[in-house]
Enzyme design. Structure first.
Site, PDB file in Angstrom:
ATOM      1  N   GLU A 193      50.437  18.162  56.416  1.00  0.00           N
ATOM      2  CA  GLU A 193      49.932  19.523  56.581  1.00  0.00           C
ATOM      3  C   GLU A 193      50.007  20.293  55.270  1.00  0.00           C
ATOM      4  O   GLU A 193      51.019  20.245  54.569  1.00  0.00           O
ATOM      5  CB  GLU A 193      50.765  20.247  57.639  1.00  0.00           C
ATOM      6  CG  GLU A 193      49.968  21.110  58.564  1.00  0.00           C
ATOM      7  CD  GLU A 193      49.044  20.286  59.455  1.00  0.00           C
ATOM      8  OE1 GLU A 193      47.821  20.301  59.200  1.00  0.00           O
ATOM      9  OE2 GLU A 193      49.535  19.642  60.386  1.00  0.00           O
ATOM     10  N   THR A 224      48.570  19.608  52.650  1.00  0.00           N
ATOM     11  CA  THR A 224      48.512  18.678  51.511  1.00  0.00           C
ATOM     12  C   THR A 224      47.085  18.489  51.022  1.00  0.00           C
ATOM     13  O   THR A 224      46.880  18.027  49.900  1.00  0.00           O
ATOM     14  CB  THR A 224      49.066  17.295  51.914  1.00  0.00           C
ATOM     15  OG1 THR A 224      48.404  16.861  53.108  1.00  0.00           O
ATOM     16  CG2 THR A 224      50.566  17.348  52.168  1.00  0.00           C
ATOM     17  N   ASP A 225      46.092  18.849  51.857  1.00  0.00           N
ATOM     18  CA  ASP A 225      44.714  18.482  51.489  1.00  0.00           C
ATOM     19  C   ASP A 225      44.211  19.252  50.282  1.00  0.00           C
ATOM     20  O   ASP A 225      43.451  18.718  49.477  1.00  0.00           O
ATOM     21  CB  ASP A 225      43.757  18.601  52.670  1.00  0.00           C
ATOM     22  CG  ASP A 225      43.703  19.962  53.329  1.00  0.00           C
ATOM     23  OD1 ASP A 225      44.589  20.807  53.052  1.00  0.00           O
ATOM     24  OD2 ASP A 225      42.773  20.194  54.112  1.00  0.00           O
ATOM     25  N   GLY A 276      41.392  29.694  68.024  1.00  0.00           N
ATOM     26  CA  GLY A 276      42.661  30.004  67.379  1.00  0.00           C
ATOM     27  C   GLY A 276      43.764  29.018  67.669  1.00  0.00           C
ATOM     28  O   GLY A 276      44.936  29.302  67.441  1.00  0.00           O
ATOM     29  N   GLY A 291      44.229  26.045  66.241  1.00  0.00           N
ATOM     30  CA  GLY A 291      44.580  25.181  65.122  1.00  0.00           C
ATOM     31  C   GLY A 291      44.039  23.772  65.276  1.00  0.00           C
ATOM     32  O   GLY A 291      44.483  22.858  64.589  1.00  0.00           O
ATOM     33  N   SER A 307      40.824  23.112  64.797  1.00  0.00           N
ATOM     34  CA  SER A 307      39.653  23.070  63.916  1.00  0.00           C
ATOM     35  C   SER A 307      38.329  23.329  64.612  1.00  0.00           C
ATOM     36  O   SER A 307      37.355  22.599  64.444  1.00  0.00           O
ATOM     37  CB  SER A 307      39.582  21.742  63.155  1.00  0.00           C
ATOM     38  OG  SER A 307      40.637  21.664  62.248  1.00  0.00           O
ATOM     39  N   SER A 308      38.278  24.418  65.381  1.00  0.00           N
ATOM     40  CA  SER A 308      36.994  24.808  65.963  1.00  0.00           C
ATOM     41  C   SER A 308      35.995  25.160  64.872  1.00  0.00           C
ATOM     42  O   SER A 308      34.795  24.881  65.009  1.00  0.00           O
ATOM     43  CB  SER A 308      37.180  25.986  66.929  1.00  0.00           C
ATOM     44  OG  SER A 308      37.807  27.078  66.289  1.00  0.00           O
ATOM     45  N   GLU A 356      32.790  26.963  54.162  1.00  0.00           N
ATOM     46  CA  GLU A 356      33.936  27.744  54.643  1.00  0.00           C
ATOM     47  C   GLU A 356      34.647  28.437  53.483  1.00  0.00           C
ATOM     48  O   GLU A 356      35.096  29.573  53.604  1.00  0.00           O
ATOM     49  CB  GLU A 356      34.911  26.862  55.426  1.00  0.00           C
ATOM     50  CG  GLU A 356      35.968  27.682  56.126  1.00  0.00           C
ATOM     51  CD  GLU A 356      36.568  27.027  57.351  1.00  0.00           C
ATOM     52  OE1 GLU A 356      37.628  27.497  57.783  1.00  0.00           O
ATOM     53  OE2 GLU A 356      35.987  26.063  57.886  1.00  0.00           O
ATOM     54  N   ASP A 390      39.928  19.040  57.626  1.00  0.00           N
ATOM     55  CA  ASP A 390      39.376  19.347  58.944  1.00  0.00           C
ATOM     56  C   ASP A 390      37.945  18.849  59.082  1.00  0.00           C
ATOM     57  O   ASP A 390      37.570  18.206  60.075  1.00  0.00           O
ATOM     58  CB  ASP A 390      39.440  20.849  59.210  1.00  0.00           C
ATOM     59  CG  ASP A 390      40.860  21.371  59.261  1.00  0.00           C
ATOM     60  OD1 ASP A 390      41.794  20.548  59.283  1.00  0.00           O
ATOM     61  OD2 ASP A 390      41.042  22.604  59.271  1.00  0.00           O
TER      62      ASP A 390
END
Length: 392
Positions: free
Chosen positions: A38, A40-41, A129, A131, A133-134, A167, A179
């Site tokens: 998490e 890290t991307d 909301g 988390g 990834s909508s 995004e 994501d």
């Protein structure tokens, strides 16, 4: 709703709003859950997500002019959102359709021709909301629609990059690539082990047999745009600049744990030091977790999940009372191997690895503790690991 029911609902609304349904096409793109890795991307590290069976659906039809019309069954109060070819304004568009419009904008910035407009009706079954990834699901959905509808020569990894670019630059959210990549490249019953520095990836089979993965939703919505998420990225970049004075690195993901501990004293600001510590150690935990999963060592995988959450809570400071309550309640149960927050944080979901025959008891006990402490209920979903985007 089942897929056929979703298609029927989309078609009925499409007919009501736009008239003729002849020639409409249906598309789907999944959400994702990240097992470990998490924040890290955007630090050049590794991630280990998988696509989910829940996601975003659309009925869509090309128009003969350059106008676009968008409608969501999830946001019916917003009505039809219309846009002409010049109505794409980065960072100013705050309606839900900005995630779709941003992809069209990003494609044209990339030199991909969008020769005409379209009419679209959307339905999503990812909780807002959460988390999961909508937003990335919407972006990959729009990218795959454009790819198929307009015959664009673009690969699925490129669709992920276009979604991320939109995004970042249209919606103002400085997310990494995870994501969108997980949604675009999902494979049923596999997690994706992705090196975000190079986009090299491999699939790792998820063979759980007597175990399962449960997603627990705090039902506290997180809003990442304009939040501490962008601050964390800035703080990580500051740490990198400091450490680059001592090592020829391009990202924090290049450092071993030993490298970091040898250099940490060079970062005088304790906040910046904590951010770097998480980024480095989380990356190496993710590499170790993939190895543990391949070897069938679920106890080790669970230990690494627990360490990941502790780091996200203490060093990266992106957890919250609701997430910690779910994680603590899960870890107190003897048949739970590991539990951690998943996603950007500040709300959303946790992911837990546990013995399959205990899942009903797990949900009951965690729900009781959560509602007693937080004051409202949480929700649960068993993770069904899915393929990536497709035309229905």
């Amino acid at each position: 709703m089942r897929e056929e029911e979703i298609k029927k609902a989309l078609e009925e609304k499409f007919s009501e709003l736009y008239g003729n349904t002849e020639g409409i096409r249906y598309f789907f793109a999944p959400g994702r859950v990240n097992l470990i890795g998490e924040h890290t991307d955007y630090n050049g590290g590794h991630v280990f997500p998988c696509a989910l069976s829940m996601g975003s659906y659309a009925a869509v039809k090309k128009r003969e002019d350059k106008n676009f019309r968008f409608y969501s069954l999830n946001v019916e109060g917003a009505g039809v959102i219309s846009a002409g070819e010049h109505d794409f304004t980065p960072l100013e568009d705050k309606q839900w359709a900005a995630y779709l419009k941003g992809v069209i904008w990003a494609m044209e910035k990339r030199g991909l021709e969008i020769p005409c407009g379209l009419d679209l009706v959307l339905y999503g079954n990812i909780p807002n909301g959460s988390g999961l990834s909508s937003s990335a699901s919407l972006e990959v959905l729009m990218g795959s629609i454009c790819k198929e509808l307009y015959g664009l020569s673009v690969s699925f990894p490129e669709l992920a990059l276009i979604g991320q670019y939109s995004e970042n630059n249209y919606n103002g959210m400085n997310c990494g690539i995870m994501d969108q990549f997980a949604s675009a490249m999902g494979k049923k019953d596999h997690a994706i082990f992705l090196d975000t520095a190079t986009l090299q990836f491999s699939y790792a089979p998820i063979v759980l047999k007597d175990h399962c993965i449960i997603i627990s939703n705090t039902n506290k919505k997180h809003k990442l745009i304009g939040s501490a998420y962008n601050d964390r990225r800035r703080e990580s970049e500051e740490a990198l600049k400091i450490l680059q004075k001592f090592r020829p690195i391009k990202s924090l993901g290049e450092l071993s744990d030993e490298d970091f501990f040898a250099l940490e004293k060079e970062i005088s600001n304790p906040i910046i030091r904590m951010r770097a510590k998480h980024a480095v150690l989380e990356n190496n935990r993710t590499i170790a977790a993939k190895k543990a999963l391949e070897e069938g060592d679920l106890h080790r995988f669970g230990e690494l999940m627990n360490l990941s959450h502790d780091s996200l809570r203490d060093d990266y400071e992106v957890s919250c009372e609701e997430l910690d309550t779910l994680v603590d309640a899960a870890r107190d149960l003897p048949y739970v191997y590991g539990s951690r927050m998943t996603g950007g944080g500040f709300g959303g979901c946790t992911v837990t690895l546990l013995e399959k025959d205990k899942k009903e008891e797990f949900m009951r006990k965690v729900a009781e503790i959560y509602e007693r402490k937080i004051g409202y209920p949480c929700s649960f979903y068993e993770a069904e690991i899915s393929d990536g985007p497709r035309e229905l």
